[in-house]
Design an enzyme around this catalytic site. Structure first.
Site, short mmCIF file in Angstrom:
data_model
loop_
_atom_site.label_atom_id
_atom_site.label_comp_id
_atom_site.label_asym_id
_atom_site.label_seq_id
_atom_site.Cartn_x
_atom_site.Cartn_y
_atom_site.Cartn_z
N TYR A 1 0.84 -1.20 0.00
CA TYR A 1 0.00 0.00 0.00
C TYR A 1 0.87 1.25 0.00
CZ TYR A 1 -3.15 3.67 1.39
OH TYR A 1 -3.82 4.85 1.44
N GLN B 1 -3.95 18.28 6.65
CA GLN B 1 -4.31 18.09 5.24
C GLN B 1 -5.79 17.77 5.15
OE1 GLN B 1 -4.84 14.53 3.98
NE2 GLN B 1 -5.81 15.52 2.22
N TYR C 1 -9.05 16.75 2.82
CA TYR C 1 -9.76 16.36 1.60
C TYR C 1 -11.11 17.04 1.69
CZ TYR C 1 -6.62 12.47 0.36
OH TYR C 1 -5.56 11.70 -0.03
N THR D 1 -5.80 19.02 -0.44
CA THR D 1 -5.42 18.10 -1.53
C THR D 1 -6.50 18.09 -2.59
OG1 THR D 1 -4.15 16.78 0.02
CG2 THR D 1 -4.79 15.70 -2.04
N ARG E 1 -4.92 1.58 -7.67
CA ARG E 1 -3.68 0.98 -7.15
C ARG E 1 -3.80 -0.53 -7.31
NH1 ARG E 1 -3.85 5.03 -2.75
NH2 ARG E 1 -4.22 6.94 -3.94
N LYS F 1 -2.51 21.36 -2.60
CA LYS F 1 -1.60 20.22 -2.84
C LYS F 1 -2.07 19.40 -4.04
CE LYS F 1 0.34 16.20 -0.39
NZ LYS F 1 -0.35 15.02 -0.90
N HIS G 1 1.16 13.23 -5.96
CA HIS G 1 0.64 12.32 -4.93
C HIS G 1 1.48 11.04 -4.88
CE1 HIS G 1 -3.30 12.03 -2.55
NE2 HIS G 1 -2.69 10.92 -2.22
N ARG H 1 0.39 8.13 -7.14
CA ARG H 1 -0.69 7.25 -6.67
C ARG H 1 -2.05 7.62 -7.23
NH1 ARG H 1 1.13 4.76 -2.01
NH2 ARG H 1 -0.87 4.74 -0.94
N ASP I 1 6.83 17.57 -3.60
CA ASP I 1 7.00 16.18 -3.18
C ASP I 1 6.81 15.24 -4.36
OD1 ASP I 1 4.30 15.32 -3.53
OD2 ASP I 1 3.79 15.63 -1.43
N ILE J 1 10.94 11.66 -3.59
CA ILE J 1 12.15 11.99 -2.82
C ILE J 1 12.55 10.81 -1.92
CG2 ILE J 1 13.01 13.42 -0.91
CD1 ILE J 1 11.35 15.73 -2.15
N GLY K 1 6.99 11.36 1.83
CA GLY K 1 5.89 10.45 2.12
C GLY K 1 6.44 9.06 2.40
N ARG K 2 6.79 8.36 1.33
CA ARG K 2 7.25 6.97 1.51
C ARG K 2 8.51 6.89 2.36
NH1 ARG K 2 5.62 7.24 -3.69
NH2 ARG K 2 3.90 5.89 -4.33
C1 LIG Z 1 0.67 5.40 2.02
C2 LIG Z 1 0.41 6.79 1.57
C3 LIG Z 1 -0.74 7.44 1.99
C4 LIG Z 1 -1.00 8.75 1.56
N1 LIG Z 1 -2.12 9.39 2.03
C5 LIG Z 1 -2.32 10.68 1.69
C6 LIG Z 1 -3.41 11.41 2.25
O1 LIG Z 1 -4.17 10.90 3.05
N2 LIG Z 1 -3.57 12.70 1.84
C7 LIG Z 1 -2.73 13.31 0.95
O2 LIG Z 1 -2.91 14.48 0.62
N3 LIG Z 1 -1.68 12.65 0.43
C8 LIG Z 1 -1.46 11.36 0.78
N4 LIG Z 1 -0.36 10.70 0.28
C9 LIG Z 1 0.56 11.42 -0.62
C10 LIG Z 1 1.66 12.10 0.19
O3 LIG Z 1 1.15 13.16 0.95
C11 LIG Z 1 2.74 12.65 -0.73
O4 LIG Z 1 2.17 13.51 -1.68
C12 LIG Z 1 3.52 11.55 -1.46
O5 LIG Z 1 3.70 10.43 -0.61
C13 LIG Z 1 4.85 12.07 -1.92
O6 LIG Z 1 5.55 11.12 -2.64
P1 LIG Z 1 6.66 10.14 -2.00
O7 LIG Z 1 5.89 9.07 -1.27
O8 LIG Z 1 7.37 9.60 -3.17
O9 LIG Z 1 7.50 10.94 -1.05
C14 LIG Z 1 -0.10 9.40 0.68
C15 LIG Z 1 1.05 8.74 0.28
C16 LIG Z 1 1.33 7.45 0.71
C17 LIG Z 1 2.60 6.78 0.27
#
Ligand SMILES: Cc1cc2nc3c(=O)[nH]c(=O)nc-3n(C[C@H](O)[C@H](O)[C@H](O)COP(=O)(O)O)c2cc1C
Length: 409
Positions: A52, A156, A158, A184, A193, A274, A298, A301, A329, A332, A352-353
């Site tokens: 996930y 953040q 939604y 967002t 996904r 965002k 995102h 994703r 983002d 990175i 994020g990751r």
């Molecule tokens: C597991 C996971 C859950 C995420 N959930 C949200 C979320 O709830 N709201 C949101 O705005 N972005 C969410 N994101 C996106 C992150 O805020 C961010 O934009 C993204 O992870 C950046 O890329 P990176 O994972 O390569 O660093 C999520 C990302 C991941 C990996």
């Protein structure tokens, strides 16, 4: 060449045999980069949760391109600049950050590892960087504030179908001391996904033969999962729907610019939009009175084949002008990636990751470790580039190779 028998006295200084230390920090100290933490995370986390985090939408092209774009960047060294000390601190959204990155909002965080948001916000507070809590977080606004009252906290949002619920959340965020709102806008529906679909990912996880088999070789995760507070969403009530259906039932594909303008009118603090990747969206977002933008796909994703943040940045920057703060983002995974984003025109970055790999590898200690590794990488990279402060970074430090790689606009 003359030989003699090995002499124990000469060998002794070379032999520093230490009893293996089994505590979490010693294990994490062996990770020398985010890729190592990712490997540890994979070993310790059930597949559905790891995938996930690790996965992206459809064919995961945007994610792969985002990584490739960072890898293509050439940074210029500058010799003999006398940069013995490097100041990694910066200002963003009207406040200080000790490092040029913060923690991105992520949903379902306690599903990855039971310490979840507590670990994220605690580590962020200790490092002096902002922590963003997601609408889909597994800790409430008030819990996060209580865990780390000194942390810089961002929320953040939604957009919900129900404006009253959004308003309630915003009032709670303000009361709990969240200083900045990230709205967002790239999620009118959930991205597809495919790894999650293949894994039959549902929240909370169902006990099937496969999950029981998985539990047998990831005992720590399951022990934590079964002996801590049940997974619940701070703002949404628990549901066993699969993820896309859950998100699709909560969020509204008919949302428009008016809804963003409405949020702007009811949120008194800083507001960043965002999910901006194009000139047109830059104009539209700023037209509603947003203070800043998060250039983001995102993490690949949402829309697969969406532009890569790093490549979209120059056009967004040009459109927004120099006075608008831009956070970047998506993709990175190292300190050098962060330096590249700052050179290319971002004011700040989010992880994020990388953060979640640390969390899955070792809870709070793992998040501390990832922040420490990234900070050190940024510091060394900047020293080698002869840059003493974040303000010193700019396009003049990008080599021609990265310019060649950037798409023509
Ligand atoms: C597991 C996971 C859950 C995420 N959930 C949200 C979320 O709830 N709201 C949101 O705005 N972005 C969410 N994101 C996106 C992150 O805020 C961010 O934009 C993204 O992870 C950046 O890329 P990176 O994972 O390569 O660093 C999520 C990302 C991941 C990996």
């Amino acid at each position: 060449m003359q030989r003699h028998l090995p002499n124990l006295r000469e060998l002794r200084p070379l032999l520093r045999v230490q009893a293996p230390r089994l505590d979490r920090r010693s294990r994490l100290a062996k990770a020398v980069d985010v890729a190592d933490l990712r490997r540890m995370a994979r070993r310790r986390t059930p597949r559905a949760a790891f995938d996930y985090v690790d996965g992206a939408a459809q064919r995961e092209l945007t994610l792969a391109r985002s990584r490739a774009a960072f890898d293509a960047v050439e940074l210029l060294p500058r010799i003999l600049h006398g940069t013995a000390t490097v100041d990694l601190s910066t200002t963003i959204a009207g406040g200080r950050s000790a490092l040029p990155f913060g923690i991105a909002p992520t949903g379902f965080t306690r599903f990855m590892q039971a310490e979840g948001e507590d670990a994220g916000v605690g580590a962020a507070a200790a490092a002096g960087i902002p922590f963003s809590l997601s609408t889909m977080g597994t800790r409430s606004l008030e819990q996060v504030a209580a865990v780390a009252p000194d942390a810089r906290r961002w929320f953040q949002l939604y957009l919900w179908k129900d404006r009253q619920k959004s308003l309630d959340l915003l009032e709670r965020a303000q009361a709990a001391g969240f200083d900045t709102l990230l709205v967002t806008v790239d999620t009118p529906v959930a991205g597809q996904r495919l790894r999650d679909t293949r894994n039959g990912m549902v929240i909370p996880p169902r006990l099937s033969l496969a999950t029981i088999a998985d539990a047998s070789y990831r005992p720590a995760w399951w022990f934590n999962f079964l002996t801590t507070e049940p997974l619940a969403f701070a703002s949404l009530s628990g549901s066993s729907q699969d993820l896309p259906s859950l998100i699709n039932s909560m969020f509204d594909p008919t949302l428009s610019l008016d809804d963003l303008a409405w949020i702007r009118s009811v949120w008194p603090g800083r507001l960043f939009v965002k999910g901006i990747l194009t000139r047109e969206d830059t104009r539209r977002a700023l037209g509603t009175g947003a203070d800043g933008l998060v250039v983001s796909n995102h993490g690949g994703r949402q829309l697969d084949r969406a532009p890569v943040s790093l490549e979209a940045l120059p056009a967004v920057r040009e459109e927004a002008g120099d006075d608008v703060e831009i956070i970047l983002d998506s993709g990175i995974l190292s300190g050098a990636d962060i330096v590249a984003a700052l050179c290319a025109g971002a004011d700040f970055t989010l992880i994020g990751r990388a953060y979640l790999y640390g969390l899955m590898a070792g809870g709070r200690d793992g998040v501390d470790r990832v922040i420490e590794l990234l900070a050190r990488e940024i510091e060394v990279t900047m020293q080698l580039m002869g840059a003493a402060s974040i303000a010193d970074l700019g396009p003049h430090l990008l080599g021609s190779r990265s310019k060649d790689a950037a798409p023509a606009r």
